[in-house]
Design a protein around this motif. Sequence first.
Motif, PDB file in Angstrom:
ATOM      1  N   GLY A 137       0.789  -1.228   0.000  1.00 23.74           N
ATOM      2  CA  GLY A 137       0.000   0.000   0.000  1.00 23.74           C
ATOM      3  C   GLY A 137       0.817   1.272   0.000  1.00 23.74           C
ATOM      4  O   GLY A 137       0.251   2.368   0.046  1.00 23.74           O
ATOM      5  N   ALA A 138       2.153   1.181  -0.072  1.00 25.44           N
ATOM      6  CA  ALA A 138       3.009   2.363  -0.029  1.00 25.44           C
ATOM      7  C   ALA A 138       2.810   3.223  -1.288  1.00 25.44           C
ATOM      8  O   ALA A 138       2.497   2.717  -2.364  1.00 25.44           O
ATOM      9  CB  ALA A 138       4.474   1.952   0.088  1.00 25.44           C
ATOM     10  N   ASN A 167     -14.704  -0.791   3.255  1.00 23.34           N
ATOM     11  CA  ASN A 167     -14.185  -2.126   3.538  1.00 23.34           C
ATOM     12  C   ASN A 167     -12.873  -2.069   4.311  1.00 23.34           C
ATOM     13  O   ASN A 167     -12.655  -2.852   5.246  1.00 23.34           O
ATOM     14  CB  ASN A 167     -13.970  -2.898   2.230  1.00 23.34           C
ATOM     15  CG  ASN A 167     -15.270  -3.317   1.577  1.00 23.34           C
ATOM     16  OD1 ASN A 167     -16.348  -3.126   2.126  1.00 23.34           O
ATOM     17  ND2 ASN A 167     -15.166  -3.892   0.396  1.00 23.34           N
ATOM     18  N   ARG A 168     -11.983  -1.148   3.914  1.00 22.19           N
ATOM     19  CA  ARG A 168     -10.700  -1.017   4.613  1.00 22.19           C
ATOM     20  C   ARG A 168     -10.925  -0.724   6.086  1.00 22.19           C
ATOM     21  O   ARG A 168     -10.335  -1.366   6.981  1.00 22.19           O
ATOM     22  CB  ARG A 168      -9.876   0.102   3.979  1.00 22.19           C
ATOM     23  CG  ARG A 168      -8.531   0.345   4.664  1.00 22.19           C
ATOM     24  CD  ARG A 168      -7.940   1.701   4.287  1.00 22.19           C
ATOM     25  NE  ARG A 168      -8.782   2.816   4.755  1.00 22.19           N
ATOM     26  CZ  ARG A 168      -8.515   4.090   4.534  1.00 22.19           C
ATOM     27  NH1 ARG A 168      -7.425   4.434   3.853  1.00 22.19           N
ATOM     28  NH2 ARG A 168      -9.332   5.035   4.983  1.00 22.19           N
ATOM     29  N   ASP A 169     -11.782   0.242   6.368  1.00 24.02           N
ATOM     30  CA  ASP A 169     -12.003   0.642   7.757  1.00 24.02           C
ATOM     31  C   ASP A 169     -12.640  -0.481   8.564  1.00 24.02           C
ATOM     32  O   ASP A 169     -12.299  -0.690   9.738  1.00 24.02           O
ATOM     33  CB  ASP A 169     -12.854   1.902   7.805  1.00 24.02           C
ATOM     34  CG  ASP A 169     -12.149   3.109   7.184  1.00 24.02           C
ATOM     35  OD1 ASP A 169     -10.919   3.024   6.965  1.00 24.02           O
ATOM     36  OD2 ASP A 169     -12.824   4.117   6.889  1.00 24.02           O
ATOM     37  N   ALA A 170     -13.554  -1.236   7.943  1.00 29.10           N
ATOM     38  CA  ALA A 170     -14.190  -2.355   8.639  1.00 29.10           C
ATOM     39  C   ALA A 170     -13.189  -3.464   8.928  1.00 29.10           C
ATOM     40  O   ALA A 170     -13.184  -4.039  10.029  1.00 29.10           O
ATOM     41  CB  ALA A 170     -15.355  -2.897   7.808  1.00 29.10           C
ATOM     42  N   LEU A 171     -12.318  -3.760   7.962  1.00 28.25           N
ATOM     43  CA  LEU A 171     -11.328  -4.824   8.156  1.00 28.25           C
ATOM     44  C   LEU A 171     -10.308  -4.428   9.222  1.00 28.25           C
ATOM     45  O   LEU A 171      -9.941  -5.251  10.076  1.00 28.25           O
ATOM     46  CB  LEU A 171     -10.627  -5.124   6.830  1.00 28.25           C
ATOM     47  CG  LEU A 171      -9.604  -6.261   6.837  1.00 28.25           C
ATOM     48  CD1 LEU A 171     -10.257  -7.574   7.222  1.00 28.25           C
ATOM     49  CD2 LEU A 171      -8.923  -6.377   5.472  1.00 28.25           C
ATOM     50  N   GLU A 214       0.389  -1.123   8.888  1.00 30.16           N
ATOM     51  CA  GLU A 214       0.088   0.293   8.743  1.00 30.16           C
ATOM     52  C   GLU A 214      -1.058   0.431   7.754  1.00 30.16           C
ATOM     53  O   GLU A 214      -1.118  -0.291   6.760  1.00 30.16           O
ATOM     54  CB  GLU A 214       1.314   1.070   8.260  1.00 30.16           C
ATOM     55  CG  GLU A 214       2.430   1.144   9.296  1.00 30.16           C
ATOM     56  CD  GLU A 214       3.517   2.127   8.899  1.00 30.16           C
ATOM     57  OE1 GLU A 214       3.171   3.189   8.340  1.00 30.16           O
ATOM     58  OE2 GLU A 214       4.693   1.822   9.139  1.00 30.16           O
ATOM     59  N   VAL A 215      -1.959   1.350   8.036  1.00 29.29           N
ATOM     60  CA  VAL A 215      -3.159   1.510   7.206  1.00 29.29           C
ATOM     61  C   VAL A 215      -2.815   2.359   5.986  1.00 29.29           C
ATOM     62  O   VAL A 215      -2.468   3.535   6.116  1.00 29.29           O
ATOM     63  CB  VAL A 215      -4.298   2.168   8.000  1.00 29.29           C
ATOM     64  CG1 VAL A 215      -5.545   2.304   7.115  1.00 29.29           C
ATOM     65  CG2 VAL A 215      -4.607   1.357   9.257  1.00 29.29           C
ATOM     66  N   PRO A 216      -2.880   1.786   4.776  1.00 31.60           N
ATOM     67  CA  PRO A 216      -2.542   2.559   3.570  1.00 31.60           C
ATOM     68  C   PRO A 216      -3.626   3.573   3.237  1.00 31.60           C
ATOM     69  O   PRO A 216      -4.788   3.409   3.609  1.00 31.60           O
ATOM     70  CB  PRO A 216      -2.432   1.478   2.489  1.00 31.60           C
ATOM     71  CG  PRO A 216      -3.331   0.390   2.960  1.00 31.60           C
ATOM     72  CD  PRO A 216      -3.258   0.400   4.459  1.00 31.60           C
ATOM     73  N   ARG A 217      -3.236   4.591   2.503  1.00 31.97           N
ATOM     74  CA  ARG A 217      -4.151   5.666   2.144  1.00 31.97           C
ATOM     75  C   ARG A 217      -4.779   5.445   0.774  1.00 31.97           C
ATOM     76  O   ARG A 217      -5.456   6.325   0.247  1.00 31.97           O
ATOM     77  CB  ARG A 217      -3.423   7.004   2.191  1.00 31.97           C
ATOM     78  CG  ARG A 217      -2.729   7.253   3.534  1.00 31.97           C
ATOM     79  CD  ARG A 217      -2.069   8.606   3.596  1.00 31.97           C
ATOM     80  NE  ARG A 217      -3.075   9.659   3.637  1.00 31.97           N
ATOM     81  CZ  ARG A 217      -2.945  10.837   3.055  1.00 31.97           C
ATOM     82  NH1 ARG A 217      -1.843  11.103   2.357  1.00 31.97           N
ATOM     83  NH2 ARG A 217      -3.890  11.742   3.151  1.00 31.97           N
ATOM     84  N   GLY A 218      -4.560   4.274   0.215  1.00 26.87           N
ATOM     85  CA  GLY A 218      -5.141   3.933  -1.072  1.00 26.87           C
ATOM     86  C   GLY A 218      -4.840   2.490  -1.417  1.00 26.87           C
ATOM     87  O   GLY A 218      -4.243   1.754  -0.636  1.00 26.87           O
ATOM     88  N   GLY A 219      -5.265   2.088  -2.610  1.00 24.37           N
ATOM     89  CA  GLY A 219      -5.041   0.722  -3.040  1.00 24.37           C
ATOM     90  C   GLY A 219      -6.110  -0.214  -2.520  1.00 24.37           C
ATOM     91  O   GLY A 219      -7.212   0.202  -2.141  1.00 24.37           O
ATOM     92  N   LEU A 220      -5.775  -1.510  -2.480  1.00 27.00           N
ATOM     93  CA  LEU A 220      -6.767  -2.519  -2.104  1.00 27.00           C
ATOM     94  C   LEU A 220      -6.249  -3.524  -1.088  1.00 27.00           C
ATOM     95  O   LEU A 220      -6.928  -4.526  -0.841  1.00 27.00           O
ATOM     96  CB  LEU A 220      -7.244  -3.278  -3.358  1.00 27.00           C
ATOM     97  CG  LEU A 220      -8.148  -2.512  -4.336  1.00 27.00           C
ATOM     98  CD1 LEU A 220      -8.352  -3.320  -5.609  1.00 27.00           C
ATOM     99  CD2 LEU A 220      -9.490  -2.195  -3.690  1.00 27.00           C
TER     100      LEU A 220
END
Length: 502
Positions: free
Chosen positions: A269-270, A396-400, A414-420
């Motif tokens: 996610g970098a 989905n990211r926030d729920a996971l 680390e929580v990425p700011r984009g991607g999947l």
Amino acid sequence: MAQWTSAVGAAQLARLLNSQQDRPAGPGTRRPPAYRALADGVRLLVLEGRVPVAARLPAERELALALSVSRTTVAAAYEALRGEGFLESRRGAGSWTAVPAGNPIPARGLEPLPPEALGSVIDLGCASLPAPEPWLTRAVQGALEELPPYAHTHGDYPAGLPALRSMIAERYTARGIPTMPEQIMVTTGAMGAIDAICHLFAGRGERIAVESPSYANILQLMRETGARLVPVAMAEGLSGWDLDRWRQVLREAAPRIAYVVADFHNPTGALADEDQRRRLVDAARSAGTVLVADETMSELWLEEDFRDGGMPRPVCGFDPAGSTVITVGSASKAFWAGMRIGWVRAAPDVIRSLVAARAYADLGTPVLEQLAVNWLFSTGGWEQAVELRRAQARENRDALVAALGRELPGWEFEVPRGGLTLWVRAGGLSGSRLAEAGERTGVRVPSGPRFGVDGAFEGYVRLPFTVGGAVADEAAARLAAAARLVESGATMAGEAPRTFVA
């Protein structure tokens, strides 16, 4: 006649086996005998696809020397594998890997589950979301309206439909990268683009520098072209690219190609900043290396500060002469995986060479799908569809992330700011064993070594933002159950998977 189709050397197999990190045994926990541990290690490699089926294994004496164990240990492990159906042997032909009758052959990439399995297993293997309707249906309807004039032609457009090539060129120009249609070739997805580039620039035995970790399916594609992969370690977390290390590798290894995902890297996610992009292009130019920039995630930013020009310039923006960077884009991640339309942006002479070579590959890309993507680009439907995709991925990211925090607080990411995708350090557990245990607890997850070279990243798993809400909660619960199985040392050999209802 020998039944094996490839071979695994003793040194290579030893590296793969040694990469399988186990959690330290707790008080009262009995370690398995050495032969059993070796047999389990080989079985895991086969089940994951890291050692292919029908691969000839080294002779007992060779493997014993490579592992610094007795030949008796290796012989006993091979005998156990034969008894379980994971090894076949014949005098004079050696021993080769197999799978027991009734077991599926392990996937070597990250193929999605078959539809019939979706009711009982949560699939976290494939980083793809459902289509953003109603835009898929509208795009196909628009394509059908545009189809009649093309139906009166041969339908063979090796470089892509002229209208779509022009539209893609205009989109690059609007991003501040002047581009002509002659610099664009439409491909069958990003995989088709990378495959064409590898065959043109990197013949068998050529070196290709890759991020470590990197996208598993691309790594496998490159291996199958006969390339020699040169891994360049990513920095920790989301800081991304170690440019001093890249410059050293490019200078010393002189790879023909370097492959990078600078926009919301898969799997970490970098996101590379502009200085990193500039320095990477300069290093590739100095080394005479072709830099392949994969932009398939570039539009999947999930934070509002990226809107209205907040993203870094494309990698090709730092190569004004067009002699170093080849860019690959795709509709498959930002829109829908079933829309197999990709493209290459490069110098016109490179595009001509790629088009000429295509006559011996897939000839061209389906016309109807090209018309559908062109309809999306020309009507504004693309922007609205991608906005829906961002909202879904963000939710989905926030729920996971929340579910993992509750169920597996010892796992690090680390929580990425984009991607999947999330790139997760699994609390000291083996990613390979978690993947195998997940088959029992009803969650499919790819282990870290699929994204590395020669067994790296055993302590990681990749988790995509493909489920949300209650399903994300259940996925995390099933992962926690898999983790408990691994911690307990439970063996999966001979046990039937449990069935769950999603």
